[in-house]
Each structure stands twice: as structure tokens, then as C-alpha cells.
Design a protein around this motif. Sequence first.
Motif, short mmCIF file in Angstrom:
data_model
loop_
_atom_site.label_atom_id
_atom_site.label_comp_id
_atom_site.label_asym_id
_atom_site.label_seq_id
_atom_site.Cartn_x
_atom_site.Cartn_y
_atom_site.Cartn_z
N LEU A 1 152.49 29.00 -49.05
CA LEU A 1 151.79 30.11 -48.41
C LEU A 1 152.03 31.34 -49.26
O LEU A 1 153.14 31.53 -49.78
CB LEU A 1 152.32 30.36 -47.00
N VAL B 1 146.61 29.93 -49.07
CA VAL B 1 147.46 28.76 -48.87
C VAL B 1 146.99 27.67 -49.82
O VAL B 1 145.80 27.34 -49.87
CB VAL B 1 147.39 28.26 -47.41
N THR C 1 155.60 31.77 -40.58
CA THR C 1 154.37 30.96 -40.55
C THR C 1 154.60 29.61 -41.22
O THR C 1 154.14 28.57 -40.73
CB THR C 1 153.23 31.72 -41.24
N ALA C 2 155.32 29.61 -42.34
CA ALA C 2 155.60 28.35 -43.04
C ALA C 2 156.44 27.42 -42.16
O ALA C 2 156.19 26.21 -42.11
CB ALA C 2 156.32 28.62 -44.35
N ALA D 1 155.62 35.41 -43.76
CA ALA D 1 155.28 34.19 -44.50
C ALA D 1 156.27 33.07 -44.17
O ALA D 1 155.88 31.91 -44.00
CB ALA D 1 155.28 34.48 -46.00
N THR E 1 145.78 28.45 -40.81
CA THR E 1 147.01 29.10 -41.26
C THR E 1 146.70 30.31 -42.13
O THR E 1 147.33 31.37 -42.00
CB THR E 1 147.88 28.10 -42.05
N THR E 2 145.71 30.16 -43.00
CA THR E 2 145.35 31.25 -43.91
C THR E 2 144.82 32.45 -43.13
O THR E 2 145.22 33.59 -43.38
CB THR E 2 144.29 30.77 -44.91
#
Length: 352
Positions: free
Chosen positions: A318, A133, A338-339, A335, A119-120
Motif C-alpha cells: 500500500l 495499491v 489499513t494494511a 497506511a 482498499t485504494t
Amino acid sequence: MPDPVPLRPELDKRKAFILATVVYEYVATAEPVGSNTLTQKYNLGVSSATIRNEMAELEAGGYLVQPHTSAGRIPSDAGYRTYVDQLMRPEPLQIDEQRRIQDEFREASRELDDVIEHTTRLLGQLSRNVAFVVAPARDSQTFRHVQLIWLSERTGLAIVVTSLGVVAQHPFEHPGLVADDLTRLSNRLNMTFAGRSLREIGAHETAAAVRDAGLVDDLANVLVRAFADAMRADVPPAVASSGAQHLLDQPEFQDLRKLRSILRIIEEQKVLYDLVADSMASEGPTIKIGHELGSDDITECSIVTVPYRFGDETVGVLAILGPRRMPYARLLALATGTANSLNRHLANTDIR
């Protein structure tokens, strides 16, 4: 170009529109914005002299600053804050960004550490800024099971697994350990605590469960401590970061002294965590700008944070760190998107 929206009382419509346009232009060009630029590029409907006067009043009010005597102006922290809180319009994710995020999580690992790292990296690549993250804190998770393992007549190992697959291990010593005793206690603890939040499981209840297993007091006390240590909630959450190289692309950080200071902060997990710790209690996105970050080393930066959830509970955040001159609406959309995908992945995947 940004559209005018409802304003703070101290700014009339024209001043607010000029402020929003200065932010928009400065984010796009990284160059101080003058009245001639606004007159030539934007249909503001007034003369350059009028714009110049309005910009001077915005400067007097603390919304703009003039970095050099004959230069144009740039937003101050207060100017950015007003823009973010009052003038910024939401920006949807682009279709190709939505598709990439969905594709990435479709292929994501079932290992929690890998999911956080993945994810990062994804957020750093999409934002072209520093992404980090905060992994789920242990006490935000629920108890799945414990295994007490016999290693020798004097040593054993307590292994606790949580709902998000986090494994905590704690060795312990006691003479005369019997494997059957440890198996019986493991079964008792699993029956008593399965599905409970780790923050709800106290020492008294643990001690009662150990006593119910019929162990001698000395061994019971050792095992209570081992179990409690394996579930310690005061262990700081891990923080993964990615994308520091993108700072080199920003004009603000061509000064190597500034860049070194920021890189030192990025290397310190605790410092990164402290920057966003209060966001863990937030129900939604937060944005900190410049001096709001509380560190002289990163006053040229801003941070966008979005919490992510497992079930009904916020378990981490995040974050995107970049220059104050960042495209706030776009990074907020990235963000948040993605979250949301991370939330779905955690909910729908048997995390190990």
C-alpha cells in the motif's frame, strides 16, 4: 508540537528540536517558518536571535533551505529525512479512523480485484492524498487448481486459479483434442501441484505430470506450454490508484505544470510500480522523500509504503503519495492500519 528524541550525532539537542519544530510548523501551515514564528508560538527558551542563528546553521548543514531572500525557511530533503528517521514520534490511529477501516473491511468483497480497488479508495479518502495499491504478483501466490476445457476438436482453454482467487486463462490449439484427456490431465496437475507456490512449479515437473497422464507427445508439449503461459510469473502486478483530485488542495501543486507531470506519472501503472517495487522486499514501512524517488517530475513529493501479507509472505504494498510537506507520522499510521486490516481480510476470507 514534537517532543525531542535521540538525535543524529551532528545535531545537538537544540538544533534537532528547532528542526523538528520547523517541520511541524511547515507541515501545518505550508508557509516558510521564521525565527519570530518559533519564538511566539513555541516555548523554546531562547531568544529570537539565537533561534535565527541556529536556523542559519541548520541551513548551512543542508537541513533547511530559504526559498526567498527575506522569507523564513523550509525543510530540505535531508531535513525531512532526519525528521523521519530520528525525530518523528509514532502517532496512533484516531479511534474514528480505526472504526471506519474495520467497518469498511467487514463489508468488503470476496473478489480480489474489488478488494484492491476498495482498499485504494479507502486509503485515498482517509489520507486526503493519492493512494495506490500494488496487487499480489502471481508468483507470490499458491496454486489452487487448473481446469483444461475442451472447446472444439482443435481448441481448448487452460484456466489456472491461485490461492488469492486470481484467474489466468490461456487458449491453445491442437488437432484431435479429446475432452476426457483434458479432464484426466487437469486431475493429475491438481493432485501434483495443489498448495504449491507458483514460483516453485517448473517446466520439467509440469512436463513429467503431463507425461504421467499418458498423452501423446505432441499434445503433451502443447499443454505444457499452455499451462506454463497461464501461470507466467513475469506478468507485472496490477496497480490501482485513487485520490488524484486531492493534489489540487495542496499549495505546492498550484503550478499546473508540476501537477500535470505528477498526474502523468499516476496514470502509468508501470511507473507507479517502479516507484515502490523495492519496497516489496521490505519487512516493514518505508518512506521515500523528494529526490529519493529518482524522478525529476516528482521531487516535490514523498511516498509512504507499507507491505501487506497473505499467510507468511509479502504479496503487495500500500502506498500514499503526496507533497514532501506531508504529516508523515499520521500517514504512516493510516497506511499501517489499513494494511493490517487487509492482511486479516485476506487471511479470513475465501477470496475468489
